[in-house]
Design an enzyme around this catalytic site. Structure first.
Site, PDB file in Angstrom:
ATOM      1  N   SER A 128      -2.477   7.852   0.273  1.00 53.72           N
ATOM      2  CA  SER A 128      -2.396   7.096  -0.800  1.00 53.72           C
ATOM      3  C   SER A 128      -3.111   7.763  -1.988  1.00 53.72           C
ATOM      4  CB  SER A 128      -3.161   5.600  -0.672  1.00 53.72           C
ATOM      5  OG  SER A 128      -4.416   5.874  -0.328  1.00 53.72           O
ATOM      6  N   GLU A 129      -2.834   7.416  -3.105  1.00 51.65           N
ATOM      7  CA  GLU A 129      -3.168   7.847  -4.310  1.00 51.65           C
ATOM      8  C   GLU A 129      -4.726   7.391  -4.474  1.00 51.65           C
ATOM      9  OE1 GLU A 129       0.633   7.600  -6.964  1.00 51.65           O
ATOM     10  OE2 GLU A 129      -0.955   6.351  -7.744  1.00 51.65           O
TER      11      GLU A 129
END
Length: 509
Positions: free
Chosen positions: A466-467
């Site tokens: 995930s970012e």
């Protein structure tokens, strides 16, 4: 680890502390002139009376002196021969006498002095050897000897005699090989003499120059000429306790004289004084006969020097002539101990560093098991490390990552070593947002462990993460948390990684 350390030291140190098995025999200093030939014979009865092997060395070198007769310095049977002696040859030479059941080491200290021959700027024979002092008796017929002590391979001819820089001529003086006979000696015959001889060896010629200081004395009531003691010279000899020592008394006497030649201590013959122990003995007299005189050598042998022998005059008697030696303790050479200590410390330090580099993991684990305290550190942290790992698309890589993260790391770090890990995917509560989990728990960890896996072309590292995770990871670089990179397989290309990982790899490895 300690066993390996002791084993390494036992292998390295013997080269520096190895004891010499040979007994050391101290010898008096010998002085020779620069640019002139010099020889010394290593033969000392009874040590060399049987089948022995004699080898010469310079200083503490383990390389023997060459036996090649063409070498400037070489061993000629039992002799060491310098053709000629150079200034850099000054030092201590060792003659090792090895028998079947014995080994003796003779130390010969050679020093150099400059001989000045007569020239326009000098009025006499200056700085010639003072070893050769001879006496002529007024009114008698006497003789002077040119001491040419060299091995049989050296041949002498053209021996000339000089007095006060002028060649000796006249009816009263008759040169006869290595002797100069003087008829009807007068007081004016005293002074500085020199004998000059040409030495031939292996087709080369050298010049031997010996100076002789001649004193004239009136005839005494003693029957015959007074014997001349060439050595000792009322000098001291440095020797270690427990050493073997042999000292020669060198005497020149006329053929017709019947003088007693012996060694005494406290006015008693040494053989009688040491009758019970036999520790100090007088050797067998060794005469060398010339035409009108005889050269005698009478040695005294100390089988073991003891403290009671020091500062005690041992007298060599030849008729009415006497000379003594006094044994002295050698001045300690602290440089040898200092160098040996530094070498030993260097070997120990190098061995310890080498052993630590090889076994440092074992050392750390041993230290942890012996001194590790399970108490929690008071730094507000709940976890020792946060484990961040990718989810590869390939099934084989995913299985390897899960095995490492969920099985091996907990087994070793948590169960065996007592560390506490936060592993994403195992320790978060159900329903928590990924970004919150990462943000909250990374702040509670002391380290960050990042698992890297080799990827196929086109599959970027951590692209499936995930970012929020990547953002927190970049923030950790700025916060200064210690990052540990673990490669699960060899990675050939690091350019596809995020710049933050490339930075960590370049900085910490």
């Amino acid at each position: 680890v300690w066993s390996l350390l002791l084993c390494g030291l036992s292998i390295a140190l013997p080269a520096f502390v190895r004891a010499d098995v040979c007994k050391v025999i101290s010898m008096p200093n010998e002085t020779t002139s620069v640019d002139g030939p010099f020889a010394f014979n290593c033969t000392y009865p009874p040590l060399t009376s049987g089948e022995v092997n004699i080898t010469w060395y310079k200083n503490s070198s383990r390389i023997p002196i060459s036996k090649h007769s063409e070498s400037r310095i070489h061993q000629d049977q039992t002799w060491i021969l310098f053709l000629p002696f150079a200034l850099e040859d000054t030092g201590i030479y060792q003659c090792v006498i090895e028998g079947r059941n014995s080994c003796h080491r003779i130390h010969l200290n050679l020093s150099v002095h400059k001989k000045y021959w007569c020239n326009g700027s000098r009025n006499g024979l200056l700085n010639l050897s003072e070893e050769y002092k001879q006496i002529l008796h007024v009114g008698d017929d006497g003789s002077l000897t040119c001491h040419l002590i060299f091995p049989e391979s050296c041949v002498f001819d053209l021996i000339k005699w000089y007095k006060d820089c002028e060649e000796i001529k006249g009816e009263r003086f008759t040169p006869l090989r290595a002797m100069l006979t003087v008829n009807n000696v007068s007081v004016e015959d005293g002074g500085n003499y020199a004998c000059k001889a040409r030495l031939k060896h292996m087709g080369k010629t050298y010049t031997v120059l010996n100076g002789i200081t001649v004193n004239t004395t009136e005839r005494t009531g003693y029957g015959g000429n007074i014997p001349k003691i060439i050595y000792p010279k009322n000098n001291s000899i440095e020797v270690l306790p427990g050493s073997t020592l042999i000292v020669d008394c060198k005497i020149i006497d006329m053929r017709d004289n019947t003088n007693l030649r012996c060694w005494k201590v406290r006015n008693t013959l040494v053989n009688d004084y040491y009758n019970e122990s036999g520790r100090v003995r007088e050797g067998i007299e060794d005469p060398v006969r010339f035409r009108e005189h005889i050269s005698y050598t009478v040695n005294i042998t100390f089988l073991e020097v003891k403290m009671e022998d020091y500062d005690l005059p041992f007298m060599c008697h030849a008729g009415v002539s006497t000379a003594y030696i006094i044994l002295k303790l050698p001045v300690p050479d602290f440089r040898a101990y200092l160098i040996g200590g530094l070498l030993a410390l260097t070997v120990v330090a190098v061995s310890v560093v080498w052993l630590y580099n090889v076994f440092k993991i074992d050392v750390v684990l041993w230290y942890r098991s012996a001194f590790y305290s399970p108490e929690t550190m008071e730094d507000g942290k709940l976890y020792d490390a946060y484990v961040l790992y990718p989810k590869p698309h390939q099934e084989s890589q995913s299985h390897a990552v899960d095995t490492l993260v969920l099985k091996i790391l907990p087994e070793v770090l948590e169960r065996q070593c007592g560390y506490k890990l936060f592993i994403f995917g195992r320790d978060e509560f159900p329903g928590q947002a990924v970004a919150d989990v990462i943000y909250e728990n990374t702040r509670l960890c002391r380290r960050l462990i990042v698992i890297l896996v080799p990827e196929s072309p086109g599959f970027g590292l951590l692209k499936n993460m995930s970012e929020e995770q990547i953002a927190v990871y970049n923030a950790l670089i700025q916060d200064g948390i210690k990052v540990i990179l673990i490669e699960l397989g060899k990675i050939d290309n690091y350019t596809a990684m995020p710049e933050s990982i490339q930075y960590i790899r370049q900085k910490h490895g």
